[in-house]
Scaffold this active site. Structure first.
Site, mmCIF file in Angstrom:
data_model
loop_
_atom_site.group_PDB
_atom_site.id
_atom_site.type_symbol
_atom_site.label_atom_id
_atom_site.label_comp_id
_atom_site.label_asym_id
_atom_site.label_seq_id
_atom_site.Cartn_x
_atom_site.Cartn_y
_atom_site.Cartn_z
ATOM 1 N N CYS A 49 -13.156 35.023 -55.023
ATOM 2 C CA CYS A 49 -14.102 34.553 -56.034
ATOM 3 C C CYS A 49 -13.568 35.044 -57.365
ATOM 4 O O CYS A 49 -13.112 36.198 -57.462
ATOM 5 C CB CYS A 49 -15.499 35.118 -55.772
ATOM 6 N N ASP B 260 -14.266 25.359 -63.984
ATOM 7 C CA ASP B 260 -14.972 26.337 -63.156
ATOM 8 C C ASP B 260 -16.458 26.058 -63.278
ATOM 9 O O ASP B 260 -16.904 25.396 -64.206
ATOM 10 C CB ASP B 260 -14.657 27.757 -63.651
ATOM 11 N N GLU C 176 -22.270 39.017 -63.803
ATOM 12 C CA GLU C 176 -22.805 38.273 -64.954
ATOM 13 C C GLU C 176 -23.879 39.068 -65.682
ATOM 14 O O GLU C 176 -24.133 38.838 -66.859
ATOM 15 C CB GLU C 176 -23.336 36.913 -64.497
#
Lengths: 286, 286
Positions: A191, A17, A158
């Site tokens: 995603c 990834d 994130e």
């Protein structure tokens, strides 16, 4: 299950990834096949892929896969929608092992679910590539697809914001406005970061629009292909998870918990300069 | 102005950044010195630097600078706060030319502005590095500094949202809440993307807290150093701007307009594999 290839069934599954998001795919793989060994590469020094050109994503993906080949994997899972969109065809041509991507399995689930419009949300690269639209139209050429790019969702996840954060709600309302009006029959979370926001997304879309986690669909596909090839591990104990990261391993280990994987046994640093020197041999396909 | 080094005064100024944000610094350089030649490297394939480890940012910065050295620049401007925070010391040690960063000039302006608390906003890497705090404390050890990381602002600007967008307002209110209460005497925009949001930031902070654009301060510092070294160009015509990007040049050119630079004369592609092979010679400092 076929009698299988005993010499390869105990080999690891290679997963790569652009960063940490693929760990949500690892979670699904571990949940479906807890005894499999997994080697994971997260290219955190060059993350994100989703805002970059298809050409650059393709080059990075080939380097990532070339690295994983050193572990003699029995399968490579492209645990990144942007990499799947940009590179799955060239990876299938060039890799000597089975390649599972995160796009075609969720496209198949969406088409099978019910007739009607299919919604997709993803990064800029994934949506602009038209990869979901193509995968769905291969199965049902008449199917309407509405795909919306949501560039802020990856940095929001994130940053560690959770689903109850007002900023998350504002941003989701902004991106999902058209989809709420259209009411697709199903919405693909295109995603690997988005499953961490599935509660908030589900609430906004309502119960009439079920969500498909592209990582979960990919894990089901991986199980089916390994079964078909007789390549499921016979190991009784839990498989280990060995991770490589191109940036800070401490940060990787700390952030990994957010993505909800089972225990990570090892995190090792791998410089991108080491990746850039790796090239797949031409014509290495089986 | 000293009589100067005529052989080097017509050489270009080298500027590098993790991506497009450094173009706001180029705009300030062009505005202060329209006749200077500029060579710009935007490492858009590995952008952002601001969420990565200092070690990785340092490696990328050394590669970027090594590339610019091929143009025999008379000065290198580190037009990225994260790179300035992580790498300016090693760049000064290793480069055979003057290095201007974007942190110390704005720290000096902030200290000189007025007594009182200094506010700083920047990326995670910049804020966590403590570079602004150190630069300010070197000048005034007793000065209070309040630095706030704002990870979503770069992706918000890169997505093209403008200052009137409600999402921009929500996110800024969230990040600036403490600073609004503290009312610093001045606020440093410690990221090259933030000048594009200066209207909205200024409105939230109010007129009692002027903003310092770190790129503007760096451009003033560059002028002063070139003057001092007699290295200002004697050219009468407008200097050209030649750009290199590690991702898609078309996308670079399209996005560059948002960052408000004067005309870009040329955008060329440079693979990161080309960058990774570049290493500064050990002990190449003057």
């Amino acid at each position: 299950m076929s009698s299988g290839d005993l010499s390869r069934s105990e080999n690891p599954i290679g997963v790569f990834d652009s960063g940490l998001g693929g760990l949500t795919v690892v979670r699904e793989l571990q949940s479906a096949m807890p005894n499999e060994e997994i080697v994971y590469l997260g290219d955190t020094a060059r993350v994100p892929y989703g805002t970059k050109s298809l050409q650059t994503i393709r080059r990075f993906s080939l380097e990532d896969a070339a690295f994983l080949l050193e572990f003699s994997p029995k399968m490579i899972v492209v645990a990144c929608n942007s990499a799947s969109a940009a590179a799955v065809t060239v990876l299938r041509e060039r890799l000597p092992v089975e390649v599972v991507d995160v796009i075609s399995p969720s496209a198949a689930r969406a088409v099978a679910h019910a007739p009607g419009t299919i919604g997709v949300i993803g990064t800029e690269a994934t949506v602009n590539s038209g990869a979901y639209q193509r995968a769905i139209h291969e199965l049902d050429p008449s199917r309407e697809v509405v795909a919306v790019a949501c560039p802020l969702l990856v940095p929001i996840v994130e940053e560690g914001r959770d689903q109850t954060d007002p900023i998350v709600t504002h941003v989701l309302c902004d991106y999902l406005r058209d989809l709420q009006r259209i009411r697709p029959t199903v919405l693909i979370l295109g995603c690997t970061h988005y499953p961490l926001l599935s509660g908030a997304i589900g609430k906004l879309m309502g119960p009439a629009t079920p969500l498909i986690n592209s990582g979960w669909a990919a894990a089901q596909e991986a199980v089916a292909r390994l079964e078909r090839g007789g390549l499921r591990s016979r190991r009784q104990e839990r498989g280990t998870l060995r991770c490589f990261t191109t940036d800070n391993p401490q940060r990787f280990a700390a952030f990994a918990q957010r993505f909800g994987t089972a225990r990570i046994d090892q995190v090792e640093y791998l410089g991108t300069d080491m990746l850039e020197t790796r090239r797949l041999p031409e014509g290495s396909a089986p």
